[in-house]
Write an enzyme that holds these catalytic residues in place. Structure first.
Site, PDB file in Angstrom:
ATOM      1  N   LYS A 259      14.945  28.288 -11.885  1.00 43.46           N
ATOM      2  CA  LYS A 259      16.259  28.949 -11.969  1.00 43.46           C
ATOM      3  C   LYS A 259      17.190  29.504 -11.942  1.00 43.46           C
ATOM      4  O   LYS A 259      18.208  30.559 -13.191  1.00 43.46           O
ATOM      5  CB  LYS A 259      15.793  30.245 -11.974  1.00 43.46           C
ATOM      6  CG  LYS A 259      16.059  31.513 -10.359  1.00 43.46           C
ATOM      7  CD  LYS A 259      15.333  31.092  -8.758  1.00 43.46           C
ATOM      8  CE  LYS A 259      16.170  30.451  -7.836  1.00 43.46           C
ATOM      9  NZ  LYS A 259      15.162  29.644  -6.866  1.00 43.46           N
TER      10      LYS A 259
ATOM     11  N   GLY B  90       9.405  26.881   8.508  1.00 41.55           N
ATOM     12  CA  GLY B  90      10.258  26.465   7.280  1.00 41.55           C
ATOM     13  C   GLY B  90       9.628  27.348   6.172  1.00 41.55           C
ATOM     14  O   GLY B  90       9.719  27.417   5.050  1.00 41.55           O
TER      15      GLY B  90
ATOM     16  N   LYS C 260      16.724  36.273 -11.099  1.00 41.64           N
ATOM     17  CA  LYS C 260      15.055  35.873 -11.597  1.00 41.64           C
ATOM     18  C   LYS C 260      14.583  37.108 -12.674  1.00 41.64           C
ATOM     19  O   LYS C 260      14.634  37.429 -13.226  1.00 41.64           O
ATOM     20  CB  LYS C 260      14.110  35.822 -10.394  1.00 41.64           C
ATOM     21  CG  LYS C 260      14.018  34.945  -9.437  1.00 41.64           C
ATOM     22  CD  LYS C 260      13.167  34.798  -8.378  1.00 41.64           C
ATOM     23  CE  LYS C 260      12.363  33.136  -7.726  1.00 41.64           C
ATOM     24  NZ  LYS C 260      12.146  33.465  -6.233  1.00 41.64           N
TER      25      LYS C 260
END
Lengths: 434, 434
Positions: free
Chosen positions: B105, B187, B205
């Site tokens: 993106k 993570g 986005k």
């Protein structure tokens, strides 16, 4: 700009909505289709009847043949409803070389293979986004967006009338008979609501989704189904106390096939859904579908399941996809309702595994619970929780939640319970989701 | 069966997921694409590095040119990330006659027009379902399923890292600094999470969605944005007490254009959402988009916004759409990032209308409230509710909810409030949804 001539058959609520989008928003549909979608003809039974939309001179006709035989019309939306006559019309349209768009799930559920074969023979296409879940684009999402996935399960609230009625029963504590009368007055339910409220409509839609998502070939009439028309307010109240909301769900779930057992489990019925979860919170006349698939995980779709403009939105999206040519590509690739063998067998419903809610009405006498527990134990059904409520009648309600068991074992246990002497009626048995 | 040869550039988390689907589920992709999707080459920086998937002999290469120059490869998924090098690679792939699929993106937000022009010139296509909201197929839904509609507004939770962090702040009452450290350990957040948490990712986005849904041409960098990195736990707690949940939202809303004022309002920031509503309930790392459109009404999509297999699901769906030919039809019709003029102008952010939550820290002395109320009144901002909390520090927090007002008026009022003598710091100002 190129022009695609469009015909309509049927100009009721949805048909008028489609006509309105085509007539009022020609710039929009032209931009999305790359060509003008031109409403050429709209066939109705009685052209003299007043309509919800104004049509240009020459569009309205009382003869379906005016649409069928117009060589310039490329794509026709069948929005007349019903099954037998609609089948004839769609076959005639395909034979005349027209692509067809339909919102008619009953037609597809009854005659899918015949119609799709006819389309393939004629080199035409059938699109049917509006046939399931109204404005929620679940057909395109299953046939296209999720194409990298094996769908594992699909859970849907597919009938807005039922969802509206259930919401009222929960919120206002009024029984089905009163809410259905009100829903009919407000136009949320048909004069004859049987197909909606007895689960037929949901089973027909589930059969279509199961075909698309799993490559199964279920006969909708063979899907075990119960409706909300027999749902007792007592069970709504009890479910609420237990932290659940009752929704009419259509569920398709893949189970491993081994030694001829397993496959796609299908069911339709009022189901206890944990209150506060997205499915439990789906309001009023909305529809929703939860899809679990191996790559993407869980997707949740919610939107208007019926109504003039939401359904028209789906029909016009199909008209645009057909005009652009996307429908043709998808139609050729997916081979829906073709003679290809099923990819997933439909499983024996009695092997279906679920937790169950049971309500047993029994005389308030010693030893009742022991007898009921014994009947469940004899079928290997294990009790997760149990409640006995005080009652001002001669019988007391006993409410049990089972651990996961098979549909068959639960049903056999209920038959045994019904036969017990202190038990005064057939136990109520509802599924619990998850 | 026909074969489409596929190349990958980048074999990190998402690339390995794509390779796994192509290699392990060839039957599935062949069925959906009507041809075999054959993984021919995967280019990586360091072929010696251990991978999350096993590739057949000869697929792995250290040279991107092996993909670019292979005349048999028809479609390539760019999954290397980054912007400058990715741009060069995509341009080279298009020039070499390959269709491109990307999950990038940032690349589209920075170079959309150049890349799409290059694709048009080369007669190729670019597909980018995975670039926004991961596994939620919002790109296909906006470009295809909603084509009969004028979208009126779009509200998205588009960054799973932020949603995960916000959920922790609400549920556990721990400040941002602690949660981000934990998210990095688990993570869920990058080592350098700046682009996620400061709203950049959401703005990029949102710019893509605004282009698709409204035909607007926003510069993502010009979208007013704030992130969760400056969000104070005190405001999370206060919002909860008031019945709200704070979510990082990207919002695009169409306002009527009249005399040069109005158009598409865009904003990104932590926003108070009524607790219990579907957007407020979007859990952990999920993404969600609520779309309101003139025909269909309101649609709600929720699903995994990131992660290996959800993102791979979107990439492979694009590879299938490209192989089938649907991408080409949509690409030609929609003319994305083309030289066509914008259909909807982007509005002046200061005209944007919203309700606001304000928290003012002030010395606990007589007349403070009168001064603050005066500053708001001077800008025409009307107070909907007010709370003053006891405090064990020298200052007290004053929490106000305004009625609907413009961004400009709210900002000017806040400047005036900040300048008041008893006020000890810049007021906190957050939007309230709806």
């Amino acid at each position: 700009m190129e022009k695609s001539k469009v015909g309509l058959v049927g100009l009721g609520t949805v048909g008028s909505g489609v006509a309105r989008i085509l007539l009022d928003h020609g710039d929009r549909t032209a931009r999305q289709a790359g060509r003008v979608l031109w409403l050429e003809k709209a066939a109705v039974r009685d052209p003299a009847k007043p309509r919800g939309c104004e049509l240009p001179e020459g569009v309205l006709t009382g003869q379906i043949d005016d649409v069928v035989n117009d060589p310039e019309i490329e794509v026709v939306a069948e929005l007349m409803g019903g099954v037998d006559r609609a089948r004839e019309v769609v076959l005639a349209l395909l034979a005349a070389g027209k692509d067809v768009v339909t919102a008619n799930k009953a037609l597809l559920a009854a005659h899918g293979p015949e119609l799709f074969d006819a389309a393939r023979e004629a080199g035409r296409t059938i699109a049917f986004e509006a046939a399931v879940a109204g404005g929620v684009p679940i057909i395109a999402n299953l046939s296209q967006c999720l194409s990298a996935n094996q769908v594992l399960s699909l859970t849907g609230i597919l009938n807005g009338t039922c969802n509206f009625i259930l919401e009222k029963m929960h919120a206002e504590g009024v029984p089905y008979s009163e809410v259905i009368a009100e829903a009919q007055r407000l136009g949320y339910a048909e004069a004859d609501p049987a197909m909606d409220v007895d689960g037929t409509d949901t089973a027909q839609k589930l059969a279509i989704l199961a075909h698309l998502a799993f490559g199964a070939r279920p006969d909708w009439a063979a899907i075990p189904r119960s409706g909300i028309d027999t749902l007792d307010l007592a069970d709504v109240r009890m479910a609420q106390q237990l932290g659940y909301t009752i929704k009419l769900l259509g569920v398709a779930e893949l189970t491993p096939v081994s030694q001829g057992v397993g496959g796609l489990q299908l069911s339709v019925g009022p189901t206890l859904v944990r209150s506060g979860s997205p499915l439990a919170d789906v309001p009023g006349p909305m529809n929703a579908v939860k899809v679990t698939a191996d790559a993407v995980g869980e997707l949740f779709y919610e939107g208007p399941g019926a109504g003039q403009m939401p359904t028209a939105s789906a029909v016009v999206a199909d008209l645009i996809d057909t005009a652009v040519g996307r429908t043709r590509l998808t139609f050729q690739t997916l081979k829906l309702w073709s003679k290809e063998s099923e990819r997933t067998p439909v499983a024996d419903p009695s092997d279906s595994v679920a937790r169950f809610y049971l309500r047993v009405e029994a005389a308030d006498e010693p030893g009742v619970l022991a007898q009921i527990a014994g009947a469940l134990a004899a079928e290997g059904v294990s009790i997760a929780s149990f409640q006995q409520h005080a009652s001002d009648t001669a019988t007391v309600p006993l409410v049990l939640m089972t651990h996961a068991t098979t549909e068959g074992a639960a049903e056999r246990a209920c038959q045994k319970i019904a036969a017990l002497k202190p038990v005064t009626s057939q136990p109520v048995r509802l599924r619990v989701l998850g």
